[in-house]
Design an enzyme around this catalytic site. Sequence first.
Site, mmCIF file in Angstrom:
data_model
loop_
_atom_site.group_PDB
_atom_site.id
_atom_site.type_symbol
_atom_site.label_atom_id
_atom_site.label_comp_id
_atom_site.label_asym_id
_atom_site.label_seq_id
_atom_site.Cartn_x
_atom_site.Cartn_y
_atom_site.Cartn_z
ATOM 1 N N THR A 133 13.595 5.446 17.626
ATOM 2 C CA THR A 133 13.599 4.765 16.327
ATOM 3 C C THR A 133 14.734 3.755 16.226
ATOM 4 O O THR A 133 14.516 2.568 15.972
ATOM 5 C CB THR A 133 13.704 5.790 15.191
ATOM 6 O OG1 THR A 133 12.542 6.638 15.215
ATOM 7 C CG2 THR A 133 13.751 5.090 13.843
ATOM 8 N N ASP A 181 9.911 2.534 8.530
ATOM 9 C CA ASP A 181 11.345 2.590 8.823
ATOM 10 C C ASP A 181 11.970 1.196 8.917
ATOM 11 O O ASP A 181 12.676 0.885 9.880
ATOM 12 C CB ASP A 181 11.595 3.371 10.123
ATOM 13 C CG ASP A 181 11.305 4.867 9.977
ATOM 14 O OD1 ASP A 181 10.637 5.234 9.006
ATOM 15 O OD2 ASP A 181 11.725 5.631 10.841
ATOM 16 N N ASP A 231 8.849 5.576 4.566
ATOM 17 C CA ASP A 231 10.295 5.826 4.669
ATOM 18 C C ASP A 231 11.066 4.546 4.980
ATOM 19 O O ASP A 231 11.965 4.543 5.834
ATOM 20 C CB ASP A 231 10.576 6.859 5.776
ATOM 21 C CG ASP A 231 9.872 8.179 5.559
ATOM 22 O OD1 ASP A 231 9.601 8.521 4.394
ATOM 23 O OD2 ASP A 231 9.579 8.868 6.553
ATOM 24 N N ARG A 255 11.280 10.992 -0.189
ATOM 25 C CA ARG A 255 11.236 12.342 0.360
ATOM 26 C C ARG A 255 12.524 12.555 1.157
ATOM 27 O O ARG A 255 13.120 11.610 1.668
ATOM 28 C CB ARG A 255 10.009 12.560 1.243
ATOM 29 C CG ARG A 255 9.929 11.704 2.498
ATOM 30 C CD ARG A 255 8.688 12.053 3.295
ATOM 31 N NE ARG A 255 8.527 11.235 4.498
ATOM 32 C CZ ARG A 255 7.564 11.413 5.405
ATOM 33 N NH1 ARG A 255 6.671 12.390 5.234
ATOM 34 N NH2 ARG A 255 7.482 10.628 6.462
ATOM 35 N N TRP A 268 14.976 13.546 4.177
ATOM 36 C CA TRP A 268 14.942 13.633 5.639
ATOM 37 C C TRP A 268 16.111 14.502 6.089
ATOM 38 O O TRP A 268 17.270 14.144 5.900
ATOM 39 C CB TRP A 268 15.044 12.240 6.251
ATOM 40 C CG TRP A 268 15.100 12.223 7.757
ATOM 41 C CD1 TRP A 268 14.481 13.093 8.601
ATOM 42 C CD2 TRP A 268 15.834 11.303 8.583
ATOM 43 N NE1 TRP A 268 14.777 12.769 9.912
ATOM 44 C CE2 TRP A 268 15.598 11.684 9.936
ATOM 45 C CE3 TRP A 268 16.655 10.207 8.320
ATOM 46 C CZ2 TRP A 268 16.166 10.997 11.009
ATOM 47 C CZ3 TRP A 268 17.220 9.513 9.378
ATOM 48 C CH2 TRP A 268 16.968 9.907 10.715
#
Length: 345
Positions: free
Chosen positions: A109, A168, A195, A258, A260
């Site tokens: 990522t 992301d 996200d 949410r 993480w």
Amino acid sequence: MRRRTLLAGVTAGLLAAGSRPALAGTPHTGRRVLHVRPGDSVQAAVDAVDGPGRTIVVHPGTYREVVQVPAHAGELTLRGASRDPRDAVIVFANANGTPKPDGSGTYGTAGSATFSSAAPGLTVRDLTLANDWLRADHPDITGTQAVAAYVTGDRTHFENVRLLAHQDTLFVDTTALDAFDRQYFHRCHIEGDVDFVFGRATAVFEDCHFHTLQRNVDFTPKGMVFAPSTARANPYGILAVRSRITSGAEDGAYKLARPWVPSYETTAWPSLVVRDTRIGPGIDPVTPYTDMREQYPWQTMRFREYRNTGPGAVITVPENRPRLTPAEAEVHTKETYLRGWRPHA
């Protein structure tokens, strides 16, 4: 193909990475301003930085390359030559699951980021940073996170920057698990789907525009705006203040956030405050939060709102929208989060 269509409007100077920069001073002369023009490389200009407090001016054009600012390039300013961030675009297309050319694995990522920086005191302004990797073009890749900017380093300031990707988009991280690096984003436009603002930094977003994208899937939620992963010892995580959240998708298709809790930091206690912000109808007002993993329910996290407006902020089930008290709101301000650093002064 939406992202590539969007970026196609900036046609001047499509660049092959690795070109030589046009500089106002070479490293041995110690000049403080480096200029990058179409046909040059932004990374080459970064590599030519020979001391703190340098400025790189990126002239209008599209620069297709990965740009990495090392930790030793402290107090660097990277800015577009004009005040319109659409004029100068840095873009690339790597994803988490993209194989590295040397066969050593995939990028991961953070490694997928078009722009990354570990430099303290970094200022980025009047630019577009984008990752135009598309899921539809790579059905064989399951690691679909594709980061536009991965930022660590204390006192990072983004001013009038467009951050464009899908999953992301913006990774606001810290230099170490026990570091509370501060980041400030002012008048920025950030868009994505899953996200797309995430990480453990103390990150303040003021007068910013968060935009959720239409996504061709048959399930909801289609995504989430925020996914903080704040360290338990850090009293402050992500703060969005006087901003707005809009959507290109249908009403209620997105969640606000949410939590993480990364596998490498299971003690994380995600923190998010959204206050004095207009939330559009794209956010589900009844259940604006959801879990990433069942063992870390959002109700146990530090999620709060205060004085938000708009159809996505309507309180129908009070227990689903934890709110700050007026006394608590006096603490959750940019001044408190930034702890004496005043990039907004």
